[in-house]
Scaffold this active site. Structure first.
Site, PDB file in Angstrom:
ATOM      1  N   ARG A 103      68.529  40.084  46.785  1.00 15.18           N
ATOM      2  CA  ARG A 103      67.161  40.114  46.284  1.00 15.18           C
ATOM      3  C   ARG A 103      66.989  38.971  45.289  1.00 15.18           C
ATOM      4  O   ARG A 103      67.679  38.936  44.270  1.00 15.18           O
ATOM      5  CB  ARG A 103      66.893  41.463  45.601  1.00 15.18           C
ATOM      6  CG  ARG A 103      65.576  41.539  44.845  1.00 15.18           C
ATOM      7  CD  ARG A 103      65.431  42.913  44.172  1.00 15.18           C
ATOM      8  NE  ARG A 103      64.155  43.048  43.495  1.00 15.18           N
ATOM      9  CZ  ARG A 103      64.018  43.146  42.164  1.00 15.18           C
ATOM     10  NH1 ARG A 103      65.075  43.113  41.363  1.00 15.18           N
ATOM     11  NH2 ARG A 103      62.831  43.271  41.618  1.00 15.18           N
ATOM     12  N   HIS A 156      58.488  37.830  39.442  1.00 13.28           N
ATOM     13  CA  HIS A 156      59.431  38.373  38.461  1.00 13.28           C
ATOM     14  C   HIS A 156      59.167  37.653  37.130  1.00 13.28           C
ATOM     15  O   HIS A 156      60.027  36.966  36.595  1.00 13.28           O
ATOM     16  CB  HIS A 156      60.867  38.185  38.953  1.00 13.28           C
ATOM     17  CG  HIS A 156      61.865  39.131  38.329  1.00 13.28           C
ATOM     18  ND1 HIS A 156      62.689  39.952  39.068  1.00 13.28           N
ATOM     19  CD2 HIS A 156      62.172  39.378  37.036  1.00 13.28           C
ATOM     20  CE1 HIS A 156      63.469  40.659  38.248  1.00 13.28           C
ATOM     21  NE2 HIS A 156      63.175  40.326  37.009  1.00 13.28           N
ATOM     22  N   GLU A 197      58.691  45.275  38.114  1.00 14.01           N
ATOM     23  CA  GLU A 197      58.494  45.970  36.838  1.00 14.01           C
ATOM     24  C   GLU A 197      57.207  45.588  36.110  1.00 14.01           C
ATOM     25  O   GLU A 197      57.245  45.007  35.023  1.00 14.01           O
ATOM     26  CB  GLU A 197      59.688  45.727  35.916  1.00 14.01           C
ATOM     27  CG  GLU A 197      61.015  46.185  36.484  1.00 14.01           C
ATOM     28  CD  GLU A 197      62.147  46.183  35.442  1.00 14.01           C
ATOM     29  OE1 GLU A 197      61.906  45.793  34.300  1.00 14.01           O
ATOM     30  OE2 GLU A 197      63.261  46.582  35.800  1.00 14.01           O
ATOM     31  N   ASN A 246      64.172  50.250  39.734  1.00 15.55           N
ATOM     32  CA  ASN A 246      65.158  49.680  38.813  1.00 15.55           C
ATOM     33  C   ASN A 246      65.477  50.745  37.775  1.00 15.55           C
ATOM     34  O   ASN A 246      64.577  51.257  37.117  1.00 15.55           O
ATOM     35  CB  ASN A 246      64.605  48.443  38.096  1.00 15.55           C
ATOM     36  CG  ASN A 246      64.336  47.292  39.054  1.00 15.55           C
ATOM     37  OD1 ASN A 246      64.689  47.354  40.234  1.00 15.55           O
ATOM     38  ND2 ASN A 246      63.734  46.242  38.539  1.00 15.55           N
ATOM     39  N   TYR A 265      68.147  51.841  34.526  1.00 16.32           N
ATOM     40  CA  TYR A 265      69.225  51.500  33.589  1.00 16.32           C
ATOM     41  C   TYR A 265      69.613  52.666  32.688  1.00 16.32           C
ATOM     42  O   TYR A 265      70.788  52.941  32.505  1.00 16.32           O
ATOM     43  CB  TYR A 265      68.829  50.279  32.742  1.00 16.32           C
ATOM     44  CG  TYR A 265      68.770  49.025  33.568  1.00 16.32           C
ATOM     45  CD1 TYR A 265      69.916  48.284  33.809  1.00 16.32           C
ATOM     46  CD2 TYR A 265      67.576  48.595  34.153  1.00 16.32           C
ATOM     47  CE1 TYR A 265      69.893  47.149  34.603  1.00 16.32           C
ATOM     48  CE2 TYR A 265      67.545  47.461  34.950  1.00 16.32           C
ATOM     49  CZ  TYR A 265      68.703  46.740  35.173  1.00 16.32           C
ATOM     50  OH  TYR A 265      68.677  45.629  35.968  1.00 16.32           O
ATOM     51  N   GLU A 275      67.549  47.387  41.300  1.00 12.48           N
ATOM     52  CA  GLU A 275      68.371  46.934  40.162  1.00 12.48           C
ATOM     53  C   GLU A 275      69.060  48.135  39.544  1.00 12.48           C
ATOM     54  O   GLU A 275      68.444  49.179  39.342  1.00 12.48           O
ATOM     55  CB  GLU A 275      67.539  46.284  39.050  1.00 12.48           C
ATOM     56  CG  GLU A 275      66.977  44.935  39.363  1.00 12.48           C
ATOM     57  CD  GLU A 275      66.172  44.354  38.194  1.00 12.48           C
ATOM     58  OE1 GLU A 275      66.427  44.721  37.026  1.00 12.48           O
ATOM     59  OE2 GLU A 275      65.285  43.530  38.473  1.00 12.48           O
TER      60      GLU A 275
HETATM   61  C1  FCB Z   1      65.130  44.382  34.167  1.00 17.62           C
HETATM   62  C2  FCB Z   1      64.670  43.064  34.711  1.00 17.62           C
HETATM   63  C3  FCB Z   1      65.783  42.116  35.048  1.00 17.62           C
HETATM   64  C4  FCB Z   1      66.911  42.179  34.046  1.00 17.62           C
HETATM   65  C5  FCB Z   1      67.321  43.603  33.789  1.00 17.62           C
HETATM   66  C6  FCB Z   1      68.468  43.750  32.813  1.00 17.62           C
HETATM   67  O1  FCB Z   1      64.131  44.943  33.387  1.00 17.62           O
HETATM   68  O2  FCB Z   1      63.898  43.259  35.865  1.00 17.62           O
HETATM   69  O3  FCB Z   1      65.239  40.827  35.158  1.00 17.62           O
HETATM   70  O4  FCB Z   1      66.581  41.495  32.904  1.00 17.62           O
HETATM   71  O5  FCB Z   1      66.242  44.346  33.326  1.00 17.62           O
END
Ligand code: FCB
Length: 459
Positions: free
Chosen positions: A77, A121, A166, A294, A296, A361
């Protein structure tokens, strides 16, 4: 630990973004984006780092793709830099900008790697930034024109198209708390930007489909918002508010026909939403083929009248207390909670059924310790904490699949260490180490581990 197998045809890959890796910021007709301007503004990015050179991927893409192939990646990607394609944000496409993505696409296909494109992006052409960026409705129209130009060149070889990455970050970090480009702090502007980003998605998706695109989607960073106390009604109300501002403000218009009433009401207290015009919601709600997720970390909130709120969530002051991250943290200070990924995937599948999901992500920054150093880069990087993070999250993804979620694949963030926005180069997310002085690439232990995961289709 239990051995796990992923479904047949599960897509394994990695992700990057143009401004974070390409460099070549002034080459072949590229003009500045809002991130070039922002990173040059004193105090905005760690130590004034910029994307001028980054990982020099613009010139090293062939070697980078060869390394992807060596690691066994099946999908990659990447994002297209709008200011390479339309330096002024409008007007005819710059063939030299398109040439780069053309070469990249062919190189990927030669190596058997599926390209997955993100059209936006975060690197908005500065010329459009000068005209109000995403607060200007015209930007959404221009985005569709740009999308059409990229499709015209690459659509014969690329199947999977995603519009935005995002939009929460673009709107709230860009316009509400000012941590990202263009660095504004204006809640009304942020909500205006939310709508114009969604509109841009809708217009671009319609244009891509009309041009013949087979798979069109969008990537969000939905949050797993949790109550500090699961028994507390006040905390449940705080969850509902933050969930509305982070998740439902995007998910409902995209997948449930329009903005939810509670969110509309909240926004109306800050700005009269005259920017929502007749027909917009219908356009935004046109079906998509894939939703990129995405993920985290989760976030924990409490409902408190003395809550300080959070600038990135306008209107939460005096209502919400955001708990400081607790437990094991990554180098970003983000919580490590794989169960949050399972919860999030299940929730989206339940509340917005029918759309296949792809993890576009997931990954973690850690202060990688190099092994025996050679003059031109570390001989090895033994990133066991990253392996543990990825292993935990893959198990969490697998759990969601076993509970019936239609999850099609997983793309690790990131293939390379890169420019981590406001944090510059000091945060390393790559499974491949980059020595920024020599541009030497060294696969970390996590890259070899991931290679093994892919080849076994499991853990
Ligand atoms: C996300 C972004 C990516 C990267 C990660 C850690 O929010 O999409 O570009 O910075 O975080």
């Amino acid at each position: 630990m239990k051995e796990l197998r992923f479904p047949e045809h599960f897509l394994w890959g990695a992700a990057t973004a143009a401004y974070q890796i390409e460099g070549a910021a002034r080459d072949d007709g590229r003009a500045p984006s809002i991130w070039d301007t922002f990173s040059r503004t004193p105090g905005k990015v760690y130590q004034g780092h910029t994307g001028d050179v980054a990982c020099d991927h613009y010139y090293r893409y062939a070697d980078d793709v060869a390394l992807m192939a060596e690691l066994g990646l099946r999908a990659y990607r990447f994002s297209v830099a709008w200011p390479r394609i339309q330096p002024d944000g409008t007007g005819p496409a710059n063939p030299r900008g398109l040439d780069f993505y053309d070469r990249l696409t062919d190189t990927l296909l030669d190596r058997g790697i599926d390209p997955i494109v993100t059209l936006y992006h975060w690197d908005l052409p500065q010329a459009l930034g000068d005209r109000g960026g995403w607060t200007n409705r015209d930007t959404a129209e221009h985005f569709a024109t740009y999308a059409t130009a990229v499709y015209a060149r690459l659509g014969d070889r690329i199947d999977v198209w995603t519009t935005l990455n995002e939009p929460w970050c673009s709107a709230y970090l860009g316009y509400a708390n000012g941590v990202h480009a263009p660095g504004e702090r204006d809640a009304a502007a942020a909500f205006t930007a939310v709508h114009h980003l969604l509109l841009g998605h809708g217009l671009a998706a319609r244009a891509l489909r009309a041009a013949g695109a087979r798979s069109v989607g969008v990537t969000l960073n939905p949050a797993d918002v949790r109550p500090a106390d699961p028994q507390s009604a006040a905390d449940a109300a705080a969850v509902r508010l933050v969930d509305g501002l982070h998740n439902r403000i995007f998910l409902d218009p995209l997948l449930a026909g329009g903005y939810p009433d509670d969110v509309r009401e909240h926004v109306s207290r800050i700005v009269e939403p005259t920017f929502i015009r007749d027909g917009d919601e219908k356009l935004i709600a046109a079906p998509i083929d894939l939703l990129g997720i995405n993920y985290y970390a989760p976030s924990y909130v409490a409902g408190r009248p003395d809550g300080a709120g959070n600038d990135a969530y306008p209107g939460t002051e005096g209502a919400v207390h955001f708990l400081p991250p607790a437990g094991p943290l990554t180098d970003m200070g983000w919580m490590i909670e794989p169960a949050g990924l399972t919860r999030l995937l299940e929730r989206i599948a339940a509340d917005y059924p029918g759309v296949p999901l792809l993890i576009t992500e997931n990954g973690a920054a850690f202060p990688d310790k190099a092994g025996a150093d050679s003059p031109d880069g570390p001989a090895q990087v033994i990133d066991t904490d990253r392996i543990a993070y990825l292993d935990g999250h893959l198990r969490a993804a697998h759990e969601a699949i076993s509970r019936g979620v239609d999850l099609r694949g997983y793309l690790v963030w990131s293939f390379l260490d890169n420019f981590e926005w406001a944090e510059g180069y000091r945060k390393r997310f790559g499974i491949v180490h980059v020595d920024y002085l020599t541009q030497r690439r060294t696969p970390k232990a996590s890259a070899r581990w991931y290679q093994e995961v892919i080849s076994r289709n499991g853990l």
